[in-house]
Design an enzyme around this catalytic site. Structure first.
Site, PDB file in Angstrom:
ATOM      1  CB  CYS A   8     -21.597 -30.025 -24.222  1.00 45.64           C
ATOM      2  SG  CYS A   8     -19.942 -29.392 -25.416  1.00 45.64           S
ATOM      3  CG  HIS A  25     -22.515 -26.382 -21.271  1.00 42.78           C
ATOM      4  ND1 HIS A  25     -22.256 -27.610 -20.912  1.00 42.78           N
ATOM      5  CD2 HIS A  25     -21.177 -25.823 -22.076  1.00 42.78           C
ATOM      6  CE1 HIS A  25     -20.823 -28.217 -21.799  1.00 42.78           C
ATOM      7  NE2 HIS A  25     -20.653 -27.389 -22.534  1.00 42.78           N
ATOM      8  CD  GLU A  79     -24.413 -28.099 -18.303  1.00 39.82           C
ATOM      9  OE1 GLU A  79     -25.678 -27.978 -19.383  1.00 39.82           O
ATOM     10  OE2 GLU A  79     -23.413 -28.854 -19.023  1.00 39.82           O
TER      11      GLU A  79
END
Lengths: 209, 301
Positions: A80, A173, A175
């Protein structure tokens, strides 16, 4: 031995990346100084606010050390805001960038937070990345990709995960979801950096368009 | 994450709301009253701006009913900056919140700084597209707000006071409460939930994970880089600086300094660098001089 992977720790979801790295079997190391890059197997530029992180890069004089890290051929993943930092140039509220990834990043390309969404990647994603669920939060888009940039996954026909030699950029994302595949891929050996990465995409890398 | 909100609102939407809060970690959110101030905040490295008609120190000084910011100011700020734009609504005023949701603000603060619209109920925050942040003084209050759908918690502190003592008290209280919950045996959690006035599934989450299910930020009285570093050291994951910046002598340097200290809170030498040559900080208020009725932190139920 456990790989040590750095996470640029100026601001953003550093902790979420650290968790993802641990579940992929790596050790997470916060990076705020040039010396923190020593001995790292890979580097992550996390999600956050690209203006904030970019200003931190100025203040800490980290632009050149991170470019040199990328030129060493070790993997660098930008997610991002991190993908924006890797890009050659930025459209819509431009910020200074590393200018390593041959792509144009368009900030907040989907709109504000109320337009944020989560969805699976389109059919035809690179082997091993099928069905990857992507969380987009005020996400950018990548356009005008150079010939060296390989599209690994798309959503709604637009590239969301790309790779240029040792550089990886995700507009979403990875993560924030429990799927460790992308962080695991980062730990695999990659090919040598392309000439473009060694030199910066063009003279005056990181220029604002 | 497993909590009550996944049942009541789309789990995916809640993930996106908490996700944006995650992106603001390690950053500074600044109160602004004009597009020009918003630009200064962004240029100084703020992760978001909070749009207001008056900063808390002025609301306190001028009195009167404090309401949601005028729409044209918020729109002007949205046009001016690329970072997230937050705006405050009165406690319980779901119609103000619906207006901001329709405007597409990035975060809504259901805030005790404005005059409450409902003296008993908070907004049911789950159905909104925009995420919400709410203030809390202790873990019971924090979990009630999260149960209503908040995606971020901040301490209340004492807004507009320039005095950090209340934010410190609330941070220590929330984190102490969390440690106390962790120390309980499983069969004791339901009674604790009753005592706290908090949803039992959220008390179970805290017991299991040792933290709130959403990011926990500091707000209320932060006026200097060292204040920001203190809050981060006490476990805040980011800070709000309200009146502290634009009521100081040199807002731009103070804004940059607070950002720097929030990134480098673990390095005293960097907080020292950030503290040099800042001009005068905002005037502060000693808590004993504030009547109970003048304390904004007492608003919220």
């Amino acid at each position: 031995m456990t790989s040590r992977v750095g996470i640029l720790a100026i601001q953003g979801d550093v902790e979420a990346h650290a968790r993802a790295l641990r579940s992929a079997g790596a050790q997470a190391v916060p990076v705020l100084r040039e010396k923190d890059l020593d001995g790292l197997a890979a580097l992550i530029l996390p999600g956050g606010e690209s203006t904030t992180i970019s200003k931190g890069m100025d203040r800490l004089a980290l632009w050149e050390p991170v470019r040199e890290f990328a030129a060493s051929g070790r993997p660098v993943l930008g997610t991002c805001a991190g993908a924006i930092l890797l890009a050659r140039a930025v459209r819509h509220h431009p910020v200074p960038t590393l200018g390593l990834l041959d792509a144009l990043a368009v900030r907040n390309a989907y709109g504000t937070q109320v337009d944020s969404f989560a969805v699976q990647v389109d059919q035809g994603a690179k082997e091993g990345l099928e069905g990857l669920r992507c969380v987009f939060i005020r996400a950018p888009q990548l356009e005008d990709l150079g010939a060296d940039v390989e599209i690994l996954a798309q959503v709604e026909g637009r590239p969301v995960l790309v790779r240029q030699a040792n550089l990886w950029a995700a507009t979403f994302h990875p993560e924030l979801t429990p799927d460790p595949r992308l962080h695991q891929l980062l730990l695999l050996p990659t090919g040598p950096p392309t000439q473009a990465v060694k030199q910066g995409v063009k003279q005056g890398a990181g220029s604002i368009c | 994450m497993s909590n009550d909100n996944e049942g009541r609102q789309n789990a995916e939407t809640y993930e996106l709301k908490v996700g944006l809060a995650e992106m603001m970690k390690g950053g500074v959110i600044m109160d602004v009253t004009t597009p020009d101030q918003a630009k200064i905040a962004e240029q100084s490295g703020a992760v978001a701006v909070m749009a207001l008609e008056r900063v808390p120190a002025d609301i306190r000084a001028e009195g009167g009913v404090a309401r949601m910011c005028a729409i044209q100011i918020i729109e002007g700020i949205q046009k001016q900056v690329s970072i997230p734009v937050m705006a405050k609504v009165r406690i319980g005023h779901f119609a103000e919140a619906q207006v901001l949701d329709a405007l597409g603000v990035d975060f809504i603060d259901e805030s005790e700084v404005l005059t409450p619209a409902d003296d008993t109920h908070h907004i049911d925050k789950a159905p909104f597209r925009s995420p919400f942040v709410c203030g809390a003084r202790n873990v019971g209050e924090a979990l009630r707000r999260i149960g209503e759908g908040a995606a971020m918690i901040r301490t209340k502190g004492e807004a507009g006071s320039g005095n950090i003592v209340e934010a410190v008290r609330h941070l220590r209280q929330v984190n102490g409460d969390i440690r106390a919950i962790q120390a309980l045996r499983v069969e004791e959690l339901a009674t604790r939930a009753k005592e706290l006035g908090a949803p039992v599934d959220l008390v179970r989450y805290v017991h299991e994970h040792g933290k709130l299910p959403v990011p926990n930020f500091a707000a209320g009285g932060i006026a200097t880089p060292a204040d920001a570093a203190l809050c981060m050291s006490l476990g805040a994951e980011a800070v709000f600086v309200g009146s502290g910046i634009f009521k100081s002598e040199d807002p731009e340097s103070r804004a940059r300094a607070c950002v720097h200290a929030t990134t480098h809170w673990q390095e005293p030498a960097e907080v020292l660098n950030a503290s040099r040559g800042l001009g005068k900080a905002m005037e502060g208020i000693e808590m004993e001089t504030l009547d109970e009725s003048e304390r904004l932190a007492n608003r919220g139920w």
